[in-house]
Design a protein around this motif. Structure first.
Motif, mmCIF file in Angstrom:
data_model
loop_
_atom_site.group_PDB
_atom_site.id
_atom_site.type_symbol
_atom_site.label_atom_id
_atom_site.label_comp_id
_atom_site.label_asym_id
_atom_site.label_seq_id
_atom_site.Cartn_x
_atom_site.Cartn_y
_atom_site.Cartn_z
ATOM 1 N N ILE A 159 1.168 -1.594 0.250
ATOM 2 C CA ILE A 159 -0.333 -0.746 -0.277
ATOM 3 C C ILE A 159 1.120 1.057 -0.283
ATOM 4 O O ILE A 159 1.735 1.572 0.803
ATOM 5 N N ARG A 160 0.603 1.944 -0.894
ATOM 6 C CA ARG A 160 1.268 3.678 -0.510
ATOM 7 C C ARG A 160 0.508 4.595 -1.021
ATOM 8 O O ARG A 160 -1.505 4.620 -1.378
ATOM 9 N N ASP A 161 1.337 5.392 0.227
ATOM 10 C CA ASP A 161 -0.327 6.576 0.795
ATOM 11 C C ASP A 161 0.276 7.250 -0.371
ATOM 12 O O ASP A 161 0.941 8.175 -0.171
ATOM 13 N N ILE A 162 -1.288 7.774 -0.909
ATOM 14 C CA ILE A 162 -0.782 8.440 -1.740
ATOM 15 C C ILE A 162 -1.777 9.934 -1.891
ATOM 16 O O ILE A 162 -1.883 10.817 -2.975
ATOM 17 N N THR A 163 -1.560 10.177 -0.440
ATOM 18 C CA THR A 163 -2.340 11.573 -0.104
ATOM 19 C C THR A 163 -1.852 12.866 -0.834
ATOM 20 O O THR A 163 -1.917 13.804 -1.589
ATOM 21 N N GLU A 164 -0.536 13.146 -0.862
ATOM 22 C CA GLU A 164 0.408 14.204 -1.183
ATOM 23 C C GLU A 164 0.290 13.926 -2.862
ATOM 24 O O GLU A 164 0.469 15.234 -3.542
ATOM 25 N N ARG A 165 0.404 13.198 -2.903
ATOM 26 C CA ARG A 165 0.214 12.648 -5.064
ATOM 27 C C ARG A 165 -0.968 13.334 -5.054
ATOM 28 O O ARG A 165 -1.327 14.207 -6.259
ATOM 29 N N LYS A 166 -2.064 12.876 -4.403
ATOM 30 C CA LYS A 166 -3.382 12.987 -4.804
ATOM 31 C C LYS A 166 -3.485 15.236 -5.067
ATOM 32 O O LYS A 166 -3.867 15.301 -5.963
ATOM 33 N N GLU A 167 -2.944 15.228 -4.295
ATOM 34 C CA GLU A 167 -2.714 16.722 -3.506
ATOM 35 C C GLU A 167 -1.942 17.545 -4.836
ATOM 36 O O GLU A 167 -2.411 18.158 -5.523
ATOM 37 N N ALA A 168 -0.776 16.779 -4.988
ATOM 38 C CA ALA A 168 -0.170 17.642 -6.375
ATOM 39 C C ALA A 168 -0.847 17.542 -7.691
ATOM 40 O O ALA A 168 -0.633 18.144 -8.349
ATOM 41 N N GLU A 169 -1.663 16.523 -7.877
ATOM 42 C CA GLU A 169 -2.207 15.863 -9.059
ATOM 43 C C GLU A 169 -3.358 16.813 -9.093
ATOM 44 O O GLU A 169 -3.583 17.393 -9.733
ATOM 45 N N GLU A 170 -4.153 17.085 -8.329
ATOM 46 C CA GLU A 170 -4.829 18.646 -8.114
ATOM 47 C C GLU A 170 -5.022 19.452 -8.917
ATOM 48 O O GLU A 170 -4.934 20.316 -9.201
ATOM 49 N N ALA A 171 -3.273 19.920 -7.664
ATOM 50 C CA ALA A 171 -2.990 21.214 -7.899
ATOM 51 C C ALA A 171 -2.100 21.254 -9.512
ATOM 52 O O ALA A 171 -2.464 22.553 -9.733
ATOM 53 N N LEU A 172 -1.746 20.658 -9.533
ATOM 54 C CA LEU A 172 -1.555 20.483 -11.320
ATOM 55 C C LEU A 172 -2.854 20.514 -12.686
ATOM 56 O O LEU A 172 -2.289 21.620 -13.037
ATOM 57 N N ARG A 173 -3.599 19.723 -11.770
ATOM 58 C CA ARG A 173 -4.336 19.928 -12.465
ATOM 59 C C ARG A 173 -5.616 21.364 -12.734
ATOM 60 O O ARG A 173 -5.797 21.777 -13.502
ATOM 61 N N ALA A 174 -5.477 22.109 -10.667
ATOM 62 C CA ALA A 174 -5.566 23.293 -11.323
ATOM 63 C C ALA A 174 -5.378 24.165 -12.197
ATOM 64 O O ALA A 174 -5.528 25.265 -12.857
ATOM 65 N N SER A 175 -4.407 24.195 -12.089
ATOM 66 C CA SER A 175 -2.559 25.108 -12.711
ATOM 67 C C SER A 175 -2.982 24.803 -14.277
ATOM 68 O O SER A 175 -2.967 25.901 -14.713
ATOM 69 N N GLU A 176 -2.843 23.168 -14.885
ATOM 70 C CA GLU A 176 -2.994 23.476 -15.915
ATOM 71 C C GLU A 176 -4.103 24.126 -16.690
ATOM 72 O O GLU A 176 -4.251 24.737 -17.746
ATOM 73 N N HIS A 177 -5.387 24.140 -15.279
ATOM 74 C CA HIS A 177 -6.533 24.384 -16.125
ATOM 75 C C HIS A 177 -6.856 26.293 -16.076
ATOM 76 O O HIS A 177 -6.770 26.449 -17.506
ATOM 77 N N ARG A 178 -5.685 26.313 -14.923
ATOM 78 C CA ARG A 178 -5.555 27.958 -14.802
ATOM 79 C C ARG A 178 -4.751 28.384 -16.154
ATOM 80 O O ARG A 178 -4.566 29.281 -17.028
ATOM 81 N N LEU A 179 -3.399 27.726 -17.068
ATOM 82 C CA LEU A 179 -2.946 28.092 -17.679
ATOM 83 C C LEU A 179 -3.290 27.775 -18.850
ATOM 84 O O LEU A 179 -3.560 29.045 -19.858
#
Lengths: 715, 152
Positions: A342-362
């Motif tokens: 099992i891998r805790d992907i909390t940070e990755r999820k957050e990063a993904e979310e941030a990336l998605r938001a950033s991509e959306h903004r871009l």
């Protein structure tokens, strides 16, 4: 327990001894049987011969006793039988059948002599031998001799043999025991050592070894055992090491590793799992894995590592967090073990979310700014675009091959070299044109820089495309406006100054000439001054008129071509009549716009045509409209002095006049041009040359377009 | 001063301005011949002796050209550039006499090798003084190479 069972479990040492002894006993018994058999056989033969001889001797010596009836002597003769110990009993019968004399061996209890000797015979039995013969003298039967021998004499011999055999047996038995003792050292002891060693190995002592003393099977066995133990020890050590390593990995792994049985009961819970779920291993063990991964998963039938994808994990404190898990099933001794990583992907999820938001903004920023990202991988000849880049080029992602060559197809042929040059020089900051697949021309500004790899080699170019079409249009409009403003200022400073110079200077002359009473010059001076003042007035009026065109104030109306031309012709009816110009109007189009301004186009053009009619004897003006290449083109044609093609463009300039002697300020055609351009049209003059007439052509797309949208126009 | 008197070519579209210059020359008793043409095309026709100027006797080579900038058909700058690009004509001093004080015009003129640039004064007395000075300067003081034109 049956005998075979006893033997089976006996120590090898005893087995060997038993084998040796049994062999000995059997062989001795067989020897003894042989000896006895032989002894008995030969003894009987010898006894038969002895008995026969004795019988002959007795018979010969007993004849006279019978004849003389001398019983005493007969007994003496029989007594000689003492020398033959085999004879147990002898009896001498007279011819008449009466017992004459008898003999019994001393050891024989007196046994009665048979009543009659019976016929002559040799009767051999197992225990005894009976011989009966006649006693004769000179052929005369005198009596019968009866002899009975027994085998008793042989028994002592046999007893001796038995004694010898016994002694030999004892001796051999002792030897066998000694031999066995000896063998024990060479066979049993190594075997015992082997078995001892085997027991130690079985007990877990893998360092045990045994000395190889001989080259026989035992030695080989010992060698093999040693090797086996060595290998076993090596394997065991490796296994231990490997187990330690695995344990180390499991414990230090960053991923949580949980092993559970088929029922989901946790067997192993590593340190990372403890940290991740906030639960000590001791507490987790024995619990159900569902406690930590409540959504559950189906691992049945999975082999190897199976990704479970993204799930939710639950910490001991109830907090839910995103995880990514994979499960592997292992069958151990019939039991199924599940190992879940099992891998805790909390940070990755957050990063993904941030990336998605950033991509959306871009993406939104790109859309809003009309700029697109691009990257060109030099080694792979592969071009990557952002969504807006596709929009800028007017294509769908599937329509672009993503190579530089396919990109060059977009670039306007005239700009291709420029673009390729810039790409080659790795210096991208250029403006160029592209042609969208639908033929629309766009102006782009490409900016880019190079990307190096770790060796400093250029591997890619990346940057942005900015669609500057609107910007350029605005820029051009602004430039045009600026140029016009400049012309305006120039006009004000030059064209208005010019008559001012005239007025002031001639006022000076006027003063002088009045003082010198030069009336002729005074008149001239006044004329110059008046002309200049009039010119100034005219200029000012026209400048005012000109400045109004930009803001057409009359509301747009529908007007037919014929009506507009008629209106224009009425305004210039005077000069047409004065010059006697023949005007022909043809065409039927409906226009939509500022009626007054539209009419001014024809008014000015007709005025211009009349003015430059020259010496034409039969002046004629044709006004019409025609379709040229899908475009509605209006024209005003005359047969006047024409225009030198060299100055065809200059005539539309503000206050430009080709003829300095002609009247007017040179504003008319500039005015027409401004009105035409207001309706997004073009105007140009055609003339074969001086003296051959001129034709002004113009388009008014906006005045027609507004109409097409509502009703549709005929041409 | 040597040789024959210097001819002056005046290129001026405004008849009033041409009249002013002509009067000044008369008033200062400048005897030099003043030829007046009213647009750029005529100026070039004169210099190249085309059309009605084809007779060399009637259209002698000018010693000085007074050139207005804003002219019909061919404007002053184009006339200037044509003169200065022609080896036969480029030694003729060209003096721009214009109402334009625009920087762009001055730059264009000097970039095209103009010999002098004069803005017409709005004041009468100044105009008179300018014309007097101009006449003396170009006709009396300014020296020319002997071979003014390669065809002479």
């Amino acid at each position: 327990m049956p005998v075979s069972g006893i033997i089976h479990n006996m120590a090898i040492q005893r087995k060997l001894l038993l084998i040796i002894l049994a062999t000995l006993v059997v062989s001795l018994v067989l020897v003894m049987i042989g000896i006895v058999g032989y002894e008995l056989g030969t003894y009987r033969k010898r006894l038969e011969r002895e008995v026969a001889g004795v019988a002959g001797f007795i018979a010969a010596n007993s004849g006279p006793t019978l004849a003389f009836d001398d019983a005493r002597t007969a007994r003496e003769v029989l007594a000689t039988l003492k020398g033959s110990p085999a004879i147990a009993f002898a009896a001498l019968y007279a011819a008449d059948g009466r017992l004459f004399a008898s003999y019994s061996r001393s050891d024989q209890r007196s046994s009665p002599a048979p009543a009659a000797p019976g016929p002559a015979r040799l009767e051999t039995g197992l225990q005894k031998l009976v011989l009966v013969r006649a006693v004769q003298q000179k052929g005369l039967p005198l009596g019968t001799l009866y002899l009975r021998a027994d085998l008793a004499s042989v028994y002592p011999r046999l007893k001796n043999y038995a004694g010898i055999v016994f002694l030999v047996s004892v001796a051999i038995g002792a030897g066998a025991v000694l031999l066995q003792r000896l063998l024990q050292r060479t066979v049993s002891e190594p075997l015992l050592e082997l078995s001892g060693m085997a027991e130690r190995v079985a007990g877990g002592d893998l360092t045990a070894s045994v000395a190889v003393r001989s080259g026989d099977e035992i030695g080989r066995l010992a060698g093999a055992l040693n090797r086996m133990t060595g290998e076993l020890g090596q394997s065991y050590r490796e296994l231990q090491e490997s187990r330690a390593r695995v344990a180390g990995i499991v414990e230090t792994a960053l991923d949580a590793i949980i092993t559970a049985d088929a029922h989901g009961q946790i067997l192993l819970f590593n340190a990372a799992a403890e940290r991740m779920f906030g639960c000590p291993a001791a507490k987790a063990k024995g619990s159900s894995i569902d406690m930590f991964i409540p959504a559950g998963f189906d691992a049945t039938g999975t082999t190897g590592q199976t990704a479970l994808g993204e799930l939710n994990g639950v910490r001991l404190n109830g907090a839910v967090f995103p995880i990514e898990a994979s499960v592997s099933t292992l069958e151990v001794g019939g039991n199924e073990l599940l190992t879940v990583i099992i891998r805790d992907i909390t940070e990755r999820k957050e990063a993904e979310e941030a990336l998605r938001a950033s991509e959306h903004r871009l993406r939104r920023a790109e859309e809003m700014a009309h700029f697109g990202y691009w990257r060109y991988d030099l080694t792979a000849n592969h071009m990557t675009w952002s969504d807006e880049t596709y929009r800028i080029h007017g294509v769908e992602p599937a329509q672009f091959e993503q190579s530089l060559d396919s990109y060059l197809q977009f670039v306007h042929p005239d700009d291709r070299e420029l673009f390729e040059q810039a790409m080659k020089q790795r210096e991208l900051d250029l403006q160029y044109r592209i042609m969208r697949p639908n033929g629309v021309l766009r102006y782009l500004k490409a900016t880019g820089e190079v990307q190096h790899d770790e060796r400093g080699e250029i591997v890619a170019l990346f940057g942005t495309f900015l669609d500057i079409t609107e910007l350029r249009r605005t820029e051009r409009d602004l430039q045009e406006k600026n140029a016009e403003l400049e012309r305006f200022t120039y006009t004000v400073s030059h064209d208005l100054k010019s008559p001012l110079v005239t007025v002031k200077t001639f006022l000076g002359y006027l003063e002088q000439d009045m003082a010198s009473m030069n009336t002729e010059r005074v008149q001239k001076d006044v004329l110059y001054i008046r002309n200049a003042a009039e010119k100034m007035g005219l200029l000012l009026d026209e400048l005012l008129e000109m400045s109004r065109i930009g803001r057409l104030i009359n509301p747009p109306v529908r007007a037919s071509f014929g009506d507009l031309v008629e209106e224009a012709l009425q305004a210039v009816a005077g000069s047409i009549a004065d010059r006697g110009v023949e005007v022909r109007v043809e065409g039927d189009v409906t226009l939509y716009g500022d009626r007054q301004r539209l009419a001014e186009i024809w008014q000015n053009l007709v005025e211009n045509a009349v003015k430059f009619m020259g010496e034409q004897a039969s002046p004629r003006i044709e006004i019409g409209v025609e379709r040229v290449g899908g475009e509605t083109v209006f024209f005003v044609r005359d047969n006047g002095i024409g225009i030198n093609p060299r100055y065809a463009d200059k005539i539309f300039g503000l206050f430009e006049k080709l003829d300095s002697k002609s009247k007017g300020t040179g504003l008319g055609l500039a005015l027409v041009k401004r009105i035409v351009e207001f309706y997004q049209g073009k105007i140009w003059a055609e003339s074969p040359g001086v003296g051959e007439g001129a034709c002004f052509r113009f388009t008014l797309p906006e005045a027609l377009k507004a109409l097409t949208e509502s009703k549709g126009a005929k041409s | 001063m040597r040789g024959e008197p210097i001819n002056i070519l005046l290129v001026e579209d405004d008849p009033a301005h041409a009249e002013i210059i002509r009067r000044n020359f008369e008033d200062f008793r400048i005897a030099n011949r003043l030829e007046h043409v009213s647009d750029g095309e005529e100026a070039l026709d004169y210099l190249y002796r085309r059309g009605r100027f084809s007779d060399p006797l009637l259209s002698p080579r000018p010693g000085v050209i007074l050139l207005d900038l804003r002219l019909p058909k061919v404007d002053g700058i184009e006339v200037l550039q044509t003169i200065k690009a022609d080896p036969d004509l480029r030694r003729i001093p060209v003096v721009i006499v214009t109402t334009s004080a625009a920087e762009a015009d001055k730059i264009k003129a000097y970039d095209s090798y103009v010999n002098s640039y004069i803005v017409k004064p709005v004041d009468y007395s100044q105009f008179v003084a300018l014309m007097q000075t101009l006449g003396y300067y170009w006709l009396a003081w300014n020296d020319f190479p002997y071979e003014r034109h390669s065809d002479e």
